[in-house]
Motif scaffolding. Structure first.
Motif, PDB file in Angstrom:
ATOM      1  N   MET A   1      22.346   2.450  42.467  1.00  0.00           N
ATOM      2  CA  MET A   1      23.116   3.625  42.864  1.00  0.00           C
ATOM      3  C   MET A   1      23.352   4.573  41.693  1.00  0.00           C
ATOM      4  SD  MET A   1      25.943   1.990  45.484  1.00  0.00           S
ATOM      5  CE  MET A   1      26.670   3.585  45.901  1.00  0.00           C
TER       6      MET A   1
ATOM      7  N   HIS B   1      19.265   3.688  50.322  1.00  0.00           N
ATOM      8  CA  HIS B   1      19.738   4.965  49.782  1.00  0.00           C
ATOM      9  C   HIS B   1      19.877   6.005  50.896  1.00  0.00           C
ATOM     10  CE1 HIS B   1      19.037   8.948  47.843  1.00  0.00           C
ATOM     11  NE2 HIS B   1      19.855   8.450  46.933  1.00  0.00           N
TER      12      HIS B   1
ATOM     13  N   THR C   1      16.025   5.814  42.187  1.00  0.00           N
ATOM     14  CA  THR C   1      16.123   5.630  43.633  1.00  0.00           C
ATOM     15  C   THR C   1      14.886   4.966  44.220  1.00  0.00           C
ATOM     16  OG1 THR C   1      17.679   7.451  43.930  1.00  0.00           O
ATOM     17  CG2 THR C   1      16.337   6.855  45.826  1.00  0.00           C
TER      18      THR C   1
END
Length: 201
Positions: A96, A65, A53
Motif C-alpha cells: 500500500m 488495489h 502497485t
C-alpha cells in the motif's frame, strides 16, 4: 458506500480464521447501515513483497488495489503473532506504500477521504500494539482512522482457547466491534459530504 475487509490471517482458505469470525460482527453492523461489504483473504493470493502497485506477471495485488480504490471503508483483519501484526499484514502495508504517490484526477491522494479500522485476535497480549502499528501505517498512507475504530479479543497471557472455542470476552469484543462500525460509517459519511480537497501546490 463500500467496505473492504482485508484478512491477513496466515491460513489459506478453506481453513477457518478466528479473526475473521470477530470481523464478521463489524461486517454485519456495516451491512445493517446499508454498506456493501466485500472480503479478501490475502493468504489465498499471490502477493509478493514490494512497494509498488504492480510487480508484473503473477502479481495479484493489483486486483486488491483496485478494490481498495472502490471502497470508502477499509478494515484490516489480523491475528497477533509474537506480539505483532502478521507478516501478511506487514506485506499489505508495504504494498500500500505505493498509494502515497498515487493521486486522483484532481490531485487528491488516492487514500484521502477513506476511513480505516482494525480487527485483531490472539490468545496472548499485544492487541493494542498491533492496532497502533496498523493504524499508524494506514494514517501515513492517507487514510482517516476515526476514534475507536478497532476491536480485539485475546484469551490472556500464554496458550489457551481460541476465539471460537470460548465465550470469554465475546460480549465486550462484539459491542466494541459494533461501535467501530458506527464510527467508521459516520466518519466515511462526513468525508463523503465534505471531502478533504486536493493539497494546494
Amino acid at each position: 458506500m463500500k467496505a473492504l475487509f482485508v484478512s491477513c490471517t496466515l491460513k489459506p482458505s478453506p481453513a477457518p480464521s478466528n479473526t475473521e469470525a470477530l470481523a464478521s460482527v463489524v461486517a454485519d453492523a456495516l451491512t445493517a447501515r446499508g454498506v456493501t461489504v466485500e472480503h479478501v483473504r490475502l493468504a489465498d493470493l499471490d502477493v509478493p513483497p514490494g512497494v509498488v502497485t504492480d510487480l508484473g506477471d503473477g502479481d495479484q495485488w493489483p486486483g486488491v488495489h483496485e478494490k481498495l480504490l472502490e471502497s470508502e471503508i477499509l478494515v484490516v483483519v489480523t491475528p497477533t503473532w509474537v506480539g505483532r501484526p502478521s507478516s501478511i499484514a506487514q506485506r499489505m502495508l508495504e504494498r500500500m506504500d505505493a498509494m502515497l504517490s498515487e493521486t486522483a484526477d484532481d490531485g487528491t491522494p488516492v487514500a484521502y477521504n477513506r476511513v480505516a479500522g482494525v480487527v485483531v485476535t490472539g490468545n496472548e497480549d499485544g492487541a493494542h500494539h498491533v492496532i497502533s502499528e496498523i493504524s499508524g501505517g494506514l494514517a501515513d498512507i492517507g487514510y482517516t482512522v476515526p476514534g475507536q475504530a478497532w476491536t480485539y479479543w485475546n484469551q490472556g497471557p500464554g496458550p489457551g482457547d481460541e476465539y471460537p472455542d470460548t465465550e470469554h470476552g465475546h460480549e465486550w469484543s462484539a459491542s466494541t466491534g459494533r461501535l467501530m462500525a458506527h464510527n467508521l460509517h459516520a466518519v466515511a459519511s462526513a468525508l463523503a459530504a465534505h471531502p478533504v480537497p486536493a493539497p494546494e501546490q
